[in-house]
Structure formats: C-alpha cells, structure tokens
Design a protein around this motif. Structure first.
Motif, mmCIF file in Angstrom:
data_model
loop_
_atom_site.group_PDB
_atom_site.id
_atom_site.type_symbol
_atom_site.label_atom_id
_atom_site.label_comp_id
_atom_site.label_asym_id
_atom_site.label_seq_id
_atom_site.Cartn_x
_atom_site.Cartn_y
_atom_site.Cartn_z
ATOM 1 N N MET A 59 12.606 47.846 14.822
ATOM 2 C CA MET A 59 11.597 46.912 14.401
ATOM 3 C C MET A 59 10.618 46.696 15.556
ATOM 4 N N ILE A 60 9.368 46.702 15.229
ATOM 5 C CA ILE A 60 8.335 46.503 16.238
ATOM 6 C C ILE A 60 7.494 45.301 15.846
ATOM 7 N N THR A 61 7.136 44.503 16.837
ATOM 8 C CA THR A 61 6.220 43.392 16.625
ATOM 9 C C THR A 61 5.106 43.532 17.644
ATOM 10 N N ILE A 62 3.890 43.575 17.151
ATOM 11 C CA ILE A 62 2.717 43.694 18.003
ATOM 12 C C ILE A 62 2.013 42.340 17.982
ATOM 13 N N TYR A 63 1.817 41.767 19.153
ATOM 14 C CA TYR A 63 1.137 40.481 19.275
ATOM 15 C C TYR A 63 -0.305 40.753 19.669
ATOM 16 N N LEU B 112 -7.155 49.792 17.759
ATOM 17 C CA LEU B 112 -7.218 48.796 18.822
ATOM 18 C C LEU B 112 -7.209 49.410 20.218
ATOM 19 N N GLY B 113 -7.606 48.599 21.167
ATOM 20 C CA GLY B 113 -7.525 48.984 22.567
ATOM 21 C C GLY B 113 -6.554 48.073 23.296
ATOM 22 N N TYR B 114 -6.352 48.342 24.578
ATOM 23 C CA TYR B 114 -5.429 47.525 25.377
ATOM 24 C C TYR B 114 -5.828 46.051 25.364
ATOM 25 N N ASP B 115 -7.121 45.790 25.392
ATOM 26 C CA ASP B 115 -7.592 44.403 25.462
ATOM 27 C C ASP B 115 -7.254 43.597 24.218
ATOM 28 N N ASP B 116 -6.975 44.258 23.117
ATOM 29 C CA ASP B 116 -6.660 43.570 21.863
ATOM 30 C C ASP B 116 -5.191 43.175 21.760
ATOM 31 N N ILE B 117 -4.354 43.800 22.564
ATOM 32 C CA ILE B 117 -2.904 43.622 22.440
ATOM 33 C C ILE B 117 -2.362 42.905 23.663
ATOM 34 N N LEU B 118 -1.497 41.937 23.405
ATOM 35 C CA LEU B 118 -0.869 41.182 24.476
ATOM 36 C C LEU B 118 0.559 41.663 24.731
ATOM 37 N N TRP B 119 1.280 41.925 23.636
ATOM 38 C CA TRP B 119 2.709 42.227 23.770
ATOM 39 C C TRP B 119 3.126 43.161 22.642
ATOM 40 N N ILE B 120 3.886 44.185 23.001
ATOM 41 C CA ILE B 120 4.534 45.065 22.025
ATOM 42 C C ILE B 120 6.032 44.886 22.243
ATOM 43 N N ASP B 121 6.683 44.260 21.288
ATOM 44 C CA ASP B 121 8.112 43.963 21.404
ATOM 45 C C ASP B 121 8.866 44.832 20.413
ATOM 46 N N MET B 122 9.806 45.607 20.919
ATOM 47 C CA MET B 122 10.582 46.500 20.062
ATOM 48 C C MET B 122 12.058 46.109 20.099
ATOM 49 N N LEU B 123 12.592 45.832 18.930
ATOM 50 C CA LEU B 123 13.999 45.498 18.775
ATOM 51 C C LEU B 123 14.640 46.625 17.980
ATOM 52 N N LEU B 124 15.529 47.362 18.614
ATOM 53 C CA LEU B 124 16.148 48.535 18.007
ATOM 54 C C LEU B 124 15.084 49.416 17.334
ATOM 55 N N PRO B 125 14.121 49.875 18.119
ATOM 56 C CA PRO B 125 13.018 50.636 17.522
ATOM 57 C C PRO B 125 13.453 51.993 16.996
ATOM 58 N N THR B 126 12.730 52.435 15.981
ATOM 59 C CA THR B 126 12.948 53.785 15.470
ATOM 60 C C THR B 126 12.277 54.771 16.427
ATOM 61 N N ILE B 127 12.607 56.032 16.310
ATOM 62 C CA ILE B 127 11.976 57.056 17.145
ATOM 63 C C ILE B 127 10.473 57.094 16.868
ATOM 64 N N LYS B 128 10.101 56.926 15.605
ATOM 65 C CA LYS B 128 8.684 56.913 15.228
ATOM 66 C C LYS B 128 7.945 55.761 15.918
ATOM 67 N N GLU B 129 8.552 54.583 15.947
ATOM 68 C CA GLU B 129 7.938 53.435 16.617
ATOM 69 C C GLU B 129 7.818 53.675 18.117
ATOM 70 N N GLN B 130 8.875 54.225 18.712
ATOM 71 C CA GLN B 130 8.834 54.523 20.148
ATOM 72 C C GLN B 130 7.719 55.507 20.468
ATOM 73 N N LYS B 131 7.614 56.559 19.690
ATOM 74 C CA LYS B 131 6.580 57.572 19.922
ATOM 75 C C LYS B 131 5.177 56.972 19.764
ATOM 76 N N ALA B 132 4.997 56.102 18.773
ATOM 77 C CA ALA B 132 3.696 55.464 18.565
ATOM 78 C C ALA B 132 3.308 54.627 19.786
ATOM 79 N N VAL C 126 11.581 46.551 25.189
ATOM 80 C CA VAL C 126 12.475 47.324 24.327
ATOM 81 C C VAL C 126 13.847 46.669 24.431
ATOM 82 N N ARG C 127 14.377 46.250 23.287
ATOM 83 C CA ARG C 127 15.666 45.554 23.288
ATOM 84 C C ARG C 127 16.592 46.160 22.248
ATOM 85 N N SER C 128 17.872 46.029 22.501
ATOM 86 C CA SER C 128 18.845 46.503 21.517
ATOM 87 C C SER C 128 19.581 45.342 20.858
ATOM 88 N N ALA C 129 19.152 44.103 21.170
ATOM 89 C CA ALA C 129 19.771 42.922 20.554
ATOM 90 C C ALA C 129 18.762 41.786 20.547
#
Length: 157
Positions: free
Chosen positions: A1-5, A24-44, A87-90
């Motif tokens: 699961m990914i949450t983009i702030y 989006l660019g870097y300036d638009d994003i504050l935090w990308i939080d991944m909880l048990l991310p899929t490979i697709k989410e990690q690659k993105a 990136v978190r696993s819990a």
C-alpha cells in the motif's frame, strides 16, 4: 500500500495513485509512505525519485549511522529533494501520530525533512512515556519488596 502526501490548495491531500508521478514534480510531494509495498509500487517510486530502494538484505547490512534505518519490523527512510520516502513492513503508531500532526498543522511541514524530524520526535515522546511507566512499576515493586519480610514468587515475576 502506498500513500502519497501532496501539497495542494494550502493543505495536504492523501492519494494512493502512482500515476500521479507522471503529472507531478518533487515540489508537489511531501511524503511517499509505503506499507508492505508491491513491486509495482516500489518501481514507480524508484523511477519517480530516481533512487534504488534497499532490499531487505541491504537494510540488514546497513550500519546504524546511515541516514535512518531500523529493524524490529523494518523502517527505511530516505529523503531526496525534500521528499520523505518511507518503507515499512508493519503499521506503527509513530507514523499514525505523525500523520495526524501533519493533517492538523500542515504549515509546520514544508519538506520531508520536517516530517522526518517529527517522526523521530513522536518516537522519542512514546519512548519517554514508556520509560516513565516502567520507572513507576519499578518504584512500586521496590516498595512492595521493601515492605515485606519475605518475597513471594509473584512479586519476583
């Protein structure tokens, strides 16, 4: 699961769509939080941030002096261009509390660096509270031990 702030409209918006990275660019994003991310989410995230996320094996080999890493259910944080990538696993209470703080007072968090410091502050607060509770329990046990002539097994446990 990914949450983009995202920083939009003078507030923080949560979104889980990695297709946003195309717009989006870097300036638009504050935090990308991944909880048990899929490979697709990690690659993105890797493609967007132009980084390589660490494998579990790499995390275990990292020295404690590196940017920030953890074990006990794995926390890996990298900050690039002011964007916090976690990136978190819990699920962690520390992250939930930091997210609450972000939503309540988003102006205090202009970059991922500010969020990272907040995560550490929240963790320290939780740990201080835990130490305080343990100290009270030790004091109570000490009082029990000193007030009795003999100590039973329950007190020792």
């Amino acid at each position: 699961m990914i949450t983009i702030y995202l920083k939009q409209y003078n507030k923080i918006i949560r979104n889980a769509d990695t297709k946003l990275f195309d717009e989006l660019g870097y300036d638009d994003i504050l935090w990308i939080d991944m909880l048990l991310p899929t490979i697709k989410e990690q690659k993105a995230v890797e493609n967007f941030m132009e980084i390589s996320l660490q494998t579990k094996q790499q995390v275990e080999e990292i020295e404690s002096t590196s940017e920030y890493s953890g074990n006990e259910n794995d926390i890996i944080s990298n900050s690039n261009e002011g964007v916090l990538v976690s990136v978190r696993s819990a699920e962690f209470r520390t992250f939930r509390e930091t997210e609450k703080r972000l939503q309540m007072n988003y102006r205090s968090y202009s970059t991922g660096y500010h969020l990272f410091i907040s995560l550490l502050e929240v963790r320290i607060d939780f740990d201080a509270h835990l130490v305080e509770l343990i100290a009270k329990q030790v004091a109570a046990l000490s009082k029990d031990i000193n007030s009795e002539d003999s100590i039973d097994k329950e007190v020792l446990h």
